[in-house]
Design an enzyme around this catalytic site. Structure first.
Site, mmCIF file in Angstrom:
data_model
loop_
_atom_site.group_PDB
_atom_site.id
_atom_site.type_symbol
_atom_site.label_atom_id
_atom_site.label_comp_id
_atom_site.label_asym_id
_atom_site.label_seq_id
_atom_site.Cartn_x
_atom_site.Cartn_y
_atom_site.Cartn_z
ATOM 1 N N GLY A 189 0.845 -1.196 0.000
ATOM 2 C CA GLY A 189 0.000 0.000 0.000
ATOM 3 C C GLY A 189 0.876 1.241 0.000
ATOM 4 O O GLY A 189 2.076 1.164 0.300
ATOM 5 N N GLN A 239 3.161 9.946 1.376
ATOM 6 C CA GLN A 239 4.449 9.253 1.552
ATOM 7 C C GLN A 239 5.438 9.603 0.431
ATOM 8 O O GLN A 239 6.633 9.358 0.570
ATOM 9 C CB GLN A 239 4.246 7.739 1.640
ATOM 10 C CG GLN A 239 3.519 7.325 2.932
ATOM 11 C CD GLN A 239 3.318 5.830 3.021
ATOM 12 O OE1 GLN A 239 2.368 5.299 2.462
ATOM 13 N NE2 GLN A 239 4.222 5.140 3.695
ATOM 14 N N CYS A 280 5.667 -0.229 7.626
ATOM 15 C CA CYS A 280 5.406 1.049 6.949
ATOM 16 C C CYS A 280 6.630 1.400 6.112
ATOM 17 O O CYS A 280 7.764 1.340 6.612
ATOM 18 C CB CYS A 280 5.144 2.139 7.995
ATOM 19 S SG CYS A 280 4.735 3.739 7.255
ATOM 20 N N LEU A 281 6.386 1.770 4.854
ATOM 21 C CA LEU A 281 7.506 2.109 3.976
ATOM 22 C C LEU A 281 8.193 3.399 4.432
ATOM 23 O O LEU A 281 9.314 3.666 4.021
ATOM 24 C CB LEU A 281 7.015 2.230 2.522
ATOM 25 C CG LEU A 281 6.444 0.917 1.946
ATOM 26 C CD1 LEU A 281 5.882 1.153 0.554
ATOM 27 C CD2 LEU A 281 7.499 -0.188 1.920
ATOM 28 N N HIS A 309 -4.550 1.685 7.906
ATOM 29 C CA HIS A 309 -3.175 2.198 7.935
ATOM 30 C C HIS A 309 -3.029 3.354 6.923
ATOM 31 O O HIS A 309 -2.464 4.410 7.239
ATOM 32 C CB HIS A 309 -2.227 1.041 7.591
ATOM 33 C CG HIS A 309 -0.774 1.381 7.550
ATOM 34 N ND1 HIS A 309 0.146 0.892 8.454
ATOM 35 C CD2 HIS A 309 -0.061 2.153 6.681
ATOM 36 C CE1 HIS A 309 1.342 1.355 8.141
ATOM 37 N NE2 HIS A 309 1.249 2.119 7.067
ATOM 38 N N GLU A 310 -3.552 3.159 5.703
ATOM 39 C CA GLU A 310 -3.382 4.176 4.646
ATOM 40 C C GLU A 310 -4.268 5.401 4.906
ATOM 41 O O GLU A 310 -3.839 6.538 4.652
ATOM 42 C CB GLU A 310 -3.699 3.585 3.262
ATOM 43 C CG GLU A 310 -2.856 2.378 2.861
ATOM 44 C CD GLU A 310 -1.356 2.604 2.932
ATOM 45 O OE1 GLU A 310 -0.922 3.766 2.875
ATOM 46 O OE2 GLU A 310 -0.621 1.614 3.069
ATOM 47 N N HIS A 350 -2.563 7.565 7.206
ATOM 48 C CA HIS A 350 -1.546 8.408 6.546
ATOM 49 C C HIS A 350 -2.172 9.681 5.995
ATOM 50 O O HIS A 350 -1.574 10.758 6.083
ATOM 51 C CB HIS A 350 -0.897 7.657 5.375
ATOM 52 C CG HIS A 350 0.292 6.806 5.748
ATOM 53 N ND1 HIS A 350 1.397 7.305 6.396
ATOM 54 C CD2 HIS A 350 0.557 5.489 5.518
ATOM 55 C CE1 HIS A 350 2.292 6.327 6.566
ATOM 56 N NE2 HIS A 350 1.806 5.216 6.053
HETATM 57 O O1 K1U Z 1 1.686 2.476 3.885
HETATM 58 C C1 K1U Z 1 2.744 1.877 3.896
HETATM 59 O O2 K1U Z 1 3.703 2.322 4.486
HETATM 60 C C2 K1U Z 1 2.842 0.559 3.173
HETATM 61 C C3 K1U Z 1 2.750 -0.643 4.096
HETATM 62 C C4 K1U Z 1 1.303 -1.098 4.146
HETATM 63 C C5 K1U Z 1 0.934 -2.006 5.276
HETATM 64 C C6 K1U Z 1 1.580 -3.209 5.497
HETATM 65 C C7 K1U Z 1 1.192 -4.045 6.529
HETATM 66 C C8 K1U Z 1 0.143 -3.690 7.335
HETATM 67 C C9 K1U Z 1 -0.493 -2.491 7.117
HETATM 68 C C10 K1U Z 1 -0.114 -1.660 6.081
HETATM 69 C C11 K1U Z 1 3.656 -1.731 3.520
HETATM 70 O O3 K1U Z 1 3.475 -2.167 2.434
HETATM 71 S S1 K1U Z 1 4.938 -2.315 4.531
HETATM 72 C C12 K1U Z 1 5.692 -3.597 3.561
HETATM 73 C C13 K1U Z 1 4.919 -4.863 3.520
HETATM 74 O O4 K1U Z 1 4.015 -5.057 4.293
HETATM 75 C C14 K1U Z 1 5.261 -5.906 2.523
HETATM 76 C C15 K1U Z 1 6.328 -5.789 1.681
HETATM 77 C C16 K1U Z 1 6.619 -6.791 0.768
HETATM 78 C C17 K1U Z 1 5.832 -7.902 0.686
HETATM 79 C C18 K1U Z 1 4.763 -8.050 1.524
HETATM 80 C C19 K1U Z 1 4.469 -7.052 2.449
HETATM 81 ZN ZN ZN Z 2 2.722 3.372 6.216
#
Ligand code: K1U
Ligand code: ZN
Length: 180
Positions: free
Chosen positions: A46, A51, A94-95, A136-137, A140
């Site tokens: 996501g 971001q 979270c990225l 989560h999004e 943000h």
């Molecule tokens: O919003 C963001 O920072 C993105 C975040 C979204 C998220 C992940 C998990 C729970 C709630 C929201 C991410 O994508 S973190 C990376 C991640 O979860 C992932 C990366 C590679 C493969 C699978 C998952």
């Molecule tokens: Zn995030």
């Protein structure tokens, strides 16, 4: 399409409340394309526009599994219209806080109203990973980070670590400028 830099904590822009999208035009469609490119490259599941430094209420998501076809989804002006009383706990990442994962408790099911890129209104009920990721999004878009839902002790520790890293990066850049 363009790969954009993802803001990391403690960047203050992550605390901005994003503006609603008033008109879905070519600019918004191009923004969503850049967001997908950036999200897939990270990789993540996501991404909210803030971001990449754009304070507009636009979210992209792809919850497909590794062996499945891509399933990109765009949510413009997403809004939670109902939350279940039952809560559930999921691990979140979270990225903007790379390589940090924590369990977060949130409503188990939600209803979300949003626009797609054709300007059509939808209302969906979500549970599981979709509910977690949408909450989560949408957080943000309101300047809220998942670490705001964990203990102050854990939050202070992770903010301190990323603040130190950001200062070191800035000092390194300044030193390189002086050398050149
Ligand atoms: O919003 C963001 O920072 C993105 C975040 C979204 C998220 C992940 C998990 C729970 C709630 C929201 C991410 O994508 S973190 C990376 C991640 O979860 C992932 C990366 C590679 C493969 C699978 C998952
Ligand atoms: Zn995030």
């Amino acid at each position: 399409m363009a790969l954009r830099d993802i803001l990391k904590i403690p960047d203050k822009r992550l605390r901005l409340v994003s503006e609603p999208v008033m008109r879905i035009d070519a600019g918004i469609r191009a923004l969503a394309e850049d967001m997908f490119e950036t999200m897939y490259d990270a990789p993540g599941i996501g991404l909210a526009a803030i971001q990449i430094g754009v304070a507009k209420r636009v979210v992209v998501m792809d919850l497909s599994k590794k062996d499945e076809a891509q399933a990109p989804q765009v949510f413009v002006n997403p809004e939670i219209t109902w939350r279940s009383e039952e809560l559930s706990t999921h691990e979140e990442g979270c990225l903007s806080i790379p390589e940090y994962y924590e369990e977060v408790e949130r409503p188990q099911r939600i209803k979300v109203k949003y626009l797609d890129l054709d300007g059509k209104t939808h209302e969906i009920e979500a549970d599981g990973l979709l509910a977690t990721c949408l909450q989560h999004e949408i957080d943000h878009t309101n300047g809220v980070l998942f670490i705001d839902h964990i203990s102050k002790l854990k939050r202070d520790r992770v903010v301190k670590k990323f603040t130190k890293a950001a200062k070191a990066e800035k000092a390194e850049k300044t030193a390189k400028k002086v050398e050149a």
